[in-house]
Design a protein around this motif. Structure first.
Motif, short mmCIF file in Angstrom:
data_model
loop_
_atom_site.label_atom_id
_atom_site.label_comp_id
_atom_site.label_asym_id
_atom_site.label_seq_id
_atom_site.Cartn_x
_atom_site.Cartn_y
_atom_site.Cartn_z
N PRO A 1 -0.14 19.39 -6.72
CA PRO A 1 -0.87 20.04 -7.82
C PRO A 1 -0.03 21.03 -8.61
CG PRO A 1 -2.23 19.96 -5.84
CD PRO A 1 -0.86 19.49 -5.44
N THR A 2 0.84 21.78 -7.94
CA THR A 2 1.69 22.74 -8.64
C THR A 2 2.65 22.03 -9.59
OG1 THR A 2 1.57 24.24 -6.75
CG2 THR A 2 3.36 24.62 -8.31
N THR A 3 3.21 20.92 -9.13
CA THR A 3 4.15 20.15 -9.96
C THR A 3 3.44 19.59 -11.18
OG1 THR A 3 5.47 19.58 -8.02
CG2 THR A 3 5.76 18.20 -9.96
N VAL A 4 2.29 18.96 -10.97
CA VAL A 4 1.54 18.36 -12.08
C VAL A 4 1.13 19.45 -13.08
CG1 VAL A 4 -0.57 17.12 -12.70
CG2 VAL A 4 0.74 16.42 -10.68
N ARG A 5 0.65 20.57 -12.60
CA ARG A 5 0.24 21.68 -13.47
C ARG A 5 1.43 22.21 -14.26
NH1 ARG A 5 -1.23 24.99 -9.90
NH2 ARG A 5 0.57 26.36 -10.03
N ASN A 6 2.59 22.38 -13.58
CA ASN A 6 3.77 22.91 -14.27
C ASN A 6 4.33 21.94 -15.30
OD1 ASN A 6 4.40 25.64 -13.48
ND2 ASN A 6 4.64 24.86 -11.41
N TYR A 7 4.31 20.65 -15.01
CA TYR A 7 4.73 19.67 -16.03
C TYR A 7 3.78 19.73 -17.22
CZ TYR A 7 8.56 17.25 -13.65
OH TYR A 7 9.76 16.93 -13.08
N GLY A 8 2.49 19.88 -16.96
CA GLY A 8 1.53 20.00 -18.04
C GLY A 8 1.76 21.24 -18.88
N LYS A 9 2.04 22.35 -18.24
CA LYS A 9 2.32 23.61 -18.95
C LYS A 9 3.60 23.45 -19.78
CE LYS A 9 2.18 28.16 -19.72
NZ LYS A 9 2.41 28.36 -21.12
N LEU A 10 4.60 22.79 -19.21
CA LEU A 10 5.85 22.55 -19.95
C LEU A 10 5.57 21.70 -21.19
CD1 LEU A 10 8.95 22.72 -20.17
CD2 LEU A 10 9.05 20.73 -18.64
N PRO B 1 0.81 -1.23 0.00
CA PRO B 1 0.00 0.00 0.00
C PRO B 1 0.84 1.27 0.00
CG PRO B 1 -0.19 -1.17 2.10
CD PRO B 1 0.62 -2.03 1.18
N ALA B 2 2.08 1.19 0.46
CA ALA B 2 2.93 2.38 0.52
C ALA B 2 3.60 2.69 -0.82
CB ALA B 2 4.00 2.21 1.60
N LEU B 3 3.70 1.70 -1.69
CA LEU B 3 4.39 1.90 -2.97
C LEU B 3 3.46 1.61 -4.14
CD1 LEU B 3 7.75 0.06 -2.22
CD2 LEU B 3 7.38 2.51 -2.33
N PRO B 4 3.12 2.62 -4.92
CA PRO B 4 2.33 2.33 -6.12
C PRO B 4 3.20 1.63 -7.16
CG PRO B 4 2.87 4.67 -6.00
CD PRO B 4 3.40 4.03 -4.74
N ASP B 5 2.60 0.68 -7.86
CA ASP B 5 3.31 -0.06 -8.91
C ASP B 5 4.58 -0.73 -8.43
OD1 ASP B 5 2.66 1.92 -11.89
OD2 ASP B 5 1.51 0.35 -10.94
N PRO B 6 4.54 -1.49 -7.33
CA PRO B 6 5.77 -2.17 -6.92
C PRO B 6 6.03 -3.35 -7.86
CG PRO B 6 3.98 -2.84 -5.51
CD PRO B 6 3.43 -1.82 -6.47
N LEU B 7 6.66 -3.07 -8.97
CA LEU B 7 6.80 -4.05 -10.03
C LEU B 7 8.25 -4.14 -10.46
CD1 LEU B 7 5.38 -5.84 -12.23
CD2 LEU B 7 5.28 -3.77 -13.60
N ALA C 1 7.77 28.02 -9.53
CA ALA C 1 7.74 27.05 -8.44
C ALA C 1 8.75 25.95 -8.76
CB ALA C 1 6.34 26.46 -8.28
N PRO C 2 9.42 25.40 -7.74
CA PRO C 2 10.36 24.30 -8.00
C PRO C 2 9.65 23.13 -8.69
CG PRO C 2 10.57 25.08 -5.74
CD PRO C 2 9.36 25.75 -6.33
N LEU C 3 10.32 22.54 -9.66
CA LEU C 3 9.78 21.43 -10.43
C LEU C 3 10.64 20.22 -10.15
CD1 LEU C 3 7.51 20.92 -12.41
CD2 LEU C 3 9.04 21.56 -14.25
N SER C 4 10.04 19.17 -9.61
CA SER C 4 10.80 17.99 -9.22
C SER C 4 9.98 16.74 -9.44
CB SER C 4 11.21 18.10 -7.75
OG SER C 4 11.84 16.91 -7.32
N SER C 5 10.67 15.65 -9.78
CA SER C 5 10.01 14.36 -9.89
C SER C 5 10.27 13.49 -8.67
CB SER C 5 10.46 13.63 -11.16
OG SER C 5 11.85 13.43 -11.12
N LYS C 6 10.77 14.09 -7.59
CA LYS C 6 10.95 13.35 -6.34
C LYS C 6 9.61 12.77 -5.91
CE LYS C 6 14.72 15.97 -4.25
NZ LYS C 6 15.07 16.83 -3.11
N PHE C 7 9.65 11.58 -5.36
CA PHE C 7 8.42 10.86 -5.02
C PHE C 7 7.48 11.71 -4.15
CE2 PHE C 7 5.80 7.98 -2.50
CZ PHE C 7 5.24 7.21 -3.51
N ASP C 8 8.02 12.40 -3.15
CA ASP C 8 7.17 13.16 -2.22
C ASP C 8 6.67 14.48 -2.80
OD1 ASP C 8 9.80 14.08 -2.13
OD2 ASP C 8 9.68 14.69 -0.04
N LEU C 9 7.20 14.90 -3.96
CA LEU C 9 6.78 16.17 -4.57
C LEU C 9 6.04 16.02 -5.89
CD1 LEU C 9 10.07 18.23 -4.00
CD2 LEU C 9 7.98 18.30 -2.62
#
Length: 160
Positions: free
Chosen positions: A91-100, A3-9, A79-87
């Motif tokens: 919503p800001t990260t997802v929106r900024n990646y979408g804008k990019l 439950p703590a890890l999505p897609d543990p594959l 806003a800082p843009l990061s793919s770190k798991f906790d960030l």
């Protein structure tokens, strides 16, 4: 599943193309195979187990740069843009990646590929981009293909 890890594959992939191509040849009567790396070209019909009707090889030349790797640390709103798991799900990260992605789709004359860390994360982001209207705007510039999740069935290893 954890439950703590999505897609543990952990996925093993066999690089024997005949395994992946077998269901394609079984399902379709005509198959066109294209690639920039099928060389030597006469080896692939033997590996894939088919008799080609036509084989063509074309010289490739690039009159312009076609790959531009980018490292982006801030979004359009600074806003800082990061793919770190906790960030990455913020919503800001997802929106900024979408804008990019939208800016790149509007600027790049050719195709664009976006990579995600997992299928579940990709599905989450695509849902949010759809809700934000980002995908609709990207579609004004590019045809969008979203890779489906296709679990690989277990294959017994074999030695020829």
């Amino acid at each position: 599943r954890s439950p703590a890890l999505p897609d543990p594959l952990f996925q093993f992939c066999c690089n024997d193309a005949s395994i992946a191509m077998k269901p394609v040849f079984e399902r379709f009567q005509s198959v066109v195979i294209t690639s920039g790396t099928l060389s030597p070209i006469d080896m692939y019909p033997k590996i894939l187990g088919f008799e080609p009707r036509a084989v063509h090889s074309f010289a490739m030349s690039f009159s312009r740069d076609i790959i531009l790797p980018l490292v982006v640390t801030r979004g359009a709103d600074q806003a800082p843009l990061s793919s770190k798991f906790d960030l990455r799900s913020e919503p800001t990260t997802v929106r900024n990646y979408g804008k990019l992605l939208l800016d790149i789709a509007a600027t790049v004359p050719d195709g664009v590929v976006a990579f995600f860390t997992s299928y579940s994360y990709m599905q989450q982001v695509v849902r949010e981009w759809h809700a934000l209207g980002i995908l609709k705007r990207v579609l004004e510039h590019k045809l969008v293909f979203i890779s489906p999740y296709l679990p690989i069935s277990p294959v017994s290893p074999h030695i020829s």
